[in-house]
Design a protein around this motif. Structure first.
Motif, PDB file in Angstrom:
ATOM      1  N   ASP A  62       0.811  -1.219   0.000  1.00  0.00           N
ATOM      2  CA  ASP A  62       0.000   0.000   0.000  1.00  0.00           C
ATOM      3  C   ASP A  62       0.846   1.271   0.000  1.00  0.00           C
ATOM      4  O   ASP A  62       0.314   2.383  -0.015  1.00  0.00           O
ATOM      5  CB  ASP A  62      -0.964   0.012   1.186  1.00  0.00           C
ATOM      6  CG  ASP A  62      -0.244   0.003   2.534  1.00  0.00           C
ATOM      7  OD1 ASP A  62       0.981  -0.215   2.559  1.00  0.00           O
ATOM      8  OD2 ASP A  62      -0.920   0.220   3.556  1.00  0.00           O
ATOM      9  N   LYS A  63       2.164   1.126  -0.016  1.00  0.00           N
ATOM     10  CA  LYS A  63       3.059   2.285  -0.131  1.00  0.00           C
ATOM     11  C   LYS A  63       3.191   2.668  -1.607  1.00  0.00           C
ATOM     12  O   LYS A  63       2.818   1.909  -2.508  1.00  0.00           O
ATOM     13  CB  LYS A  63       4.445   1.960   0.422  1.00  0.00           C
ATOM     14  CG  LYS A  63       4.467   1.378   1.829  1.00  0.00           C
ATOM     15  CD  LYS A  63       4.179   2.414   2.888  1.00  0.00           C
ATOM     16  CE  LYS A  63       4.345   1.813   4.283  1.00  0.00           C
ATOM     17  NZ  LYS A  63       4.066   2.803   5.352  1.00  0.00           N
ATOM     18  N   THR A  64       3.743   3.841  -1.848  1.00  0.00           N
ATOM     19  CA  THR A  64       4.138   4.255  -3.196  1.00  0.00           C
ATOM     20  C   THR A  64       5.615   4.580  -3.164  1.00  0.00           C
ATOM     21  O   THR A  64       6.073   5.336  -2.291  1.00  0.00           O
ATOM     22  CB  THR A  64       3.339   5.497  -3.660  1.00  0.00           C
ATOM     23  OG1 THR A  64       1.939   5.183  -3.655  1.00  0.00           O
ATOM     24  CG2 THR A  64       3.758   5.905  -5.069  1.00  0.00           C
ATOM     25  N   VAL A  65       6.376   4.002  -4.095  1.00  0.00           N
ATOM     26  CA  VAL A  65       7.832   4.178  -4.138  1.00  0.00           C
ATOM     27  C   VAL A  65       8.193   5.054  -5.335  1.00  0.00           C
ATOM     28  O   VAL A  65       7.735   4.811  -6.456  1.00  0.00           O
ATOM     29  CB  VAL A  65       8.549   2.827  -4.240  1.00  0.00           C
ATOM     30  CG1 VAL A  65      10.067   3.019  -4.379  1.00  0.00           C
ATOM     31  CG2 VAL A  65       8.230   1.954  -3.029  1.00  0.00           C
ATOM     32  N   VAL A  66       9.019   6.067  -5.100  1.00  0.00           N
ATOM     33  CA  VAL A  66       9.522   6.936  -6.162  1.00  0.00           C
ATOM     34  C   VAL A  66      11.035   6.773  -6.219  1.00  0.00           C
ATOM     35  O   VAL A  66      11.741   7.112  -5.263  1.00  0.00           O
ATOM     36  CB  VAL A  66       9.155   8.412  -5.916  1.00  0.00           C
ATOM     37  CG1 VAL A  66       9.652   9.280  -7.069  1.00  0.00           C
ATOM     38  CG2 VAL A  66       7.655   8.565  -5.737  1.00  0.00           C
ATOM     39  N   SER A  67      11.529   6.263  -7.328  1.00  0.00           N
ATOM     40  CA  SER A  67      12.962   6.056  -7.487  1.00  0.00           C
ATOM     41  C   SER A  67      13.575   7.194  -8.292  1.00  0.00           C
ATOM     42  O   SER A  67      13.152   7.464  -9.421  1.00  0.00           O
ATOM     43  CB  SER A  67      13.230   4.730  -8.200  1.00  0.00           C
ATOM     44  OG  SER A  67      14.602   4.640  -8.558  1.00  0.00           O
ATOM     45  N   LEU A  68      14.581   7.840  -7.718  1.00  0.00           N
ATOM     46  CA  LEU A  68      15.317   8.907  -8.412  1.00  0.00           C
ATOM     47  C   LEU A  68      16.652   8.401  -8.945  1.00  0.00           C
ATOM     48  O   LEU A  68      17.483   9.201  -9.366  1.00  0.00           O
ATOM     49  CB  LEU A  68      15.562  10.085  -7.457  1.00  0.00           C
ATOM     50  CG  LEU A  68      14.361  10.628  -6.674  1.00  0.00           C
ATOM     51  CD1 LEU A  68      14.765  11.908  -5.932  1.00  0.00           C
ATOM     52  CD2 LEU A  68      13.174  10.875  -7.567  1.00  0.00           C
ATOM     53  N   GLY A  71       5.104  -5.438  -4.053  1.00  0.00           N
ATOM     54  CA  GLY A  71       4.117  -5.215  -5.100  1.00  0.00           C
ATOM     55  C   GLY A  71       3.636  -3.780  -5.132  1.00  0.00           C
ATOM     56  O   GLY A  71       2.692  -3.452  -5.857  1.00  0.00           O
ATOM     57  N   ALA A  72       4.278  -2.903  -4.365  1.00  0.00           N
ATOM     58  CA  ALA A  72       3.879  -1.496  -4.322  1.00  0.00           C
ATOM     59  C   ALA A  72       4.123  -0.825  -5.672  1.00  0.00           C
ATOM     60  O   ALA A  72       5.035  -1.215  -6.413  1.00  0.00           O
ATOM     61  CB  ALA A  72       4.671  -0.766  -3.236  1.00  0.00           C
ATOM     62  N   PRO A  73       3.333   0.194  -6.015  1.00  0.00           N
ATOM     63  CA  PRO A  73       3.619   0.962  -7.235  1.00  0.00           C
ATOM     64  C   PRO A  73       5.010   1.589  -7.149  1.00  0.00           C
ATOM     65  O   PRO A  73       5.384   2.140  -6.111  1.00  0.00           O
ATOM     66  CB  PRO A  73       2.527   2.043  -7.238  1.00  0.00           C
ATOM     67  CG  PRO A  73       1.460   1.541  -6.338  1.00  0.00           C
ATOM     68  CD  PRO A  73       2.139   0.696  -5.308  1.00  0.00           C
ATOM     69  N   ILE A  74       5.769   1.486  -8.242  1.00  0.00           N
ATOM     70  CA  ILE A  74       7.106   2.084  -8.309  1.00  0.00           C
ATOM     71  C   ILE A  74       7.142   3.040  -9.494  1.00  0.00           C
ATOM     72  O   ILE A  74       6.804   2.652 -10.622  1.00  0.00           O
ATOM     73  CB  ILE A  74       8.199   1.009  -8.446  1.00  0.00           C
ATOM     74  CG1 ILE A  74       8.199   0.091  -7.217  1.00  0.00           C
ATOM     75  CG2 ILE A  74       9.573   1.655  -8.623  1.00  0.00           C
ATOM     76  CD1 ILE A  74       9.148  -1.086  -7.336  1.00  0.00           C
ATOM     77  N   VAL A  75       7.528   4.254  -9.243  1.00  0.00           N
ATOM     78  CA  VAL A  75       7.583   5.291 -10.264  1.00  0.00           C
ATOM     79  C   VAL A  75       8.989   5.863 -10.302  1.00  0.00           C
ATOM     80  O   VAL A  75       9.588   6.128  -9.252  1.00  0.00           O
ATOM     81  CB  VAL A  75       6.566   6.423  -9.962  1.00  0.00           C
ATOM     82  CG1 VAL A  75       6.652   7.524 -11.023  1.00  0.00           C
ATOM     83  CG2 VAL A  75       5.157   5.863  -9.871  1.00  0.00           C
ATOM     84  N   ARG A  76       9.533   6.038 -11.500  1.00  0.00           N
ATOM     85  CA  ARG A  76      10.821   6.702 -11.638  1.00  0.00           C
ATOM     86  C   ARG A  76      10.603   8.196 -11.877  1.00  0.00           C
ATOM     87  O   ARG A  76       9.590   8.601 -12.460  1.00  0.00           O
ATOM     88  CB  ARG A  76      11.624   6.098 -12.795  1.00  0.00           C
ATOM     89  CG  ARG A  76      11.969   4.638 -12.580  1.00  0.00           C
ATOM     90  CD  ARG A  76      12.753   4.067 -13.742  1.00  0.00           C
ATOM     91  NE  ARG A  76      14.088   4.659 -13.823  1.00  0.00           N
ATOM     92  CZ  ARG A  76      14.957   4.398 -14.815  1.00  0.00           C
ATOM     93  NH1 ARG A  76      14.612   3.585 -15.811  1.00  0.00           N
ATOM     94  NH2 ARG A  76      16.145   4.952 -14.810  1.00  0.00           N
ATOM     95  N   ALA A  77      11.538   9.024 -11.431  1.00  0.00           N
ATOM     96  CA  ALA A  77      11.403  10.472 -11.585  1.00  0.00           C
ATOM     97  C   ALA A  77      12.773  11.112 -11.711  1.00  0.00           C
ATOM     98  O   ALA A  77      13.779  10.566 -11.243  1.00  0.00           O
ATOM     99  CB  ALA A  77      10.642  11.074 -10.402  1.00  0.00           C
TER     100      ALA A  77
END
Length: 254
Positions: A87-93, A109-115
């Motif tokens: 249920d977390k959201t991960v943002v990878s820089l 299985g948390a959403p992972i977004v690159r930024a």
């Protein structure tokens, strides 16, 4: 998101915190890893909504959205053993670290977004490329200046490569200053003039009605000074070398 964690508090992590908390209005709670202890401690003293956690797991546990801002060569060590609930959201820089790699390392299985946030997020003036689009992540970066979502990591890596040209631009300006100094101009005067010259160029970029090649054309006259430098220094070989350098960087990022 009301609770944001940052693992790896370097220049970009610091800029995100400053952008989030310096503009007034409602602010999120921010939880920082002890990695980068000096910067993290300074931020916690400046902002009452910032807390430094005992370790990276505490950052994850206390946050809804977790920003990972460690160097790619350090990410296995920094993230190993972390438990990240779905249920977390991960943002990878992390440049050059694919979403699948982050997911394997975190086993989540948390959403992972690159930024790709830039230092100007501290002033809420930087458009941040994200991949894939995610409402909470895009809202975060819209608040920091704007979000530009791309659909796939191939396109994302192209934008990541483009950011690799920033310090070359500063070095170019420093080279101009050094050249003027060698010709008798005081270093501080040369520095001031070069800064002014290119700050005006920066302002002209706000004219989005014309593509960049047209902006170049309207700033030079036939057989004039600007055309001479562009055609003699930034010649086809020079342009090709820049393209080759970007191609090499892009290959590494993939």
């Amino acid at each position: 998101m009301r609770r944001i964690g940052i693992i790896g508090v370097g220049e970009i992590g610091k800029a995100i915190v400053e952008g989030l908390l310096s503009g007034g209005g409602a602010s999120p709670e921010v939880f920082l890893s002890p990695r980068g202890a000096r910067v993290a401690g300074e931020l916690s003293e400046r902002f009452e909504d910032v807390q430094v956690c005992a370790d990276n797991q505490e950052v994850v546990d206390r946050s809804e959205l977790v920003v990972i801002a460690v160097r790619r060569q350090d990410h296995h060590e920094a993230l190993a053993g972390l438990k990240v609930d779905d249920d977390k959201t991960v943002v990878s820089l992390m440049a050059g670290v694919a979403i699948d790699d982050v997911r394997r390392t975190l086993a989540t299985g948390a959403p992972i977004v690159r930024a790709i946030p830039l230092p100007a997020v501290r002033e809420r003036r930087s458009v941040t490329v994200t991949c894939p689009s995610h409402p909470a992540v895009d809202a975060l970066f819209e608040h920091l200046g704007g979000a530009m979502s791309v659909a796939d990591e191939n396109a994302f890596n192209v934008f990541s490569a483009l950011t690799g040209t920033l310090t070359a631009h500063y070095a170019y300006l420093a080279t101009l200053t050094s050249w003027a100094t060698r010709h008798g101009i005081a270093p501080d005067v040369a520095d001031q003039y070069v800064r002014c010259l290119f700050q005006n160029v920066g302002r002209s970029l706000n004219d989005e009605s014309r593509p960049l090649h047209q902006l170049a054309a309207v700033h030079e006259t036939p057989q004039g000074n600007n055309e001479r430098i562009r055609t003699t220094w930034f010649d086809p070989a020079n342009a090709a070398a820049l393209g080759e350098a970007l191609d090499g960087l892009l290959a590494d990022l993939k």
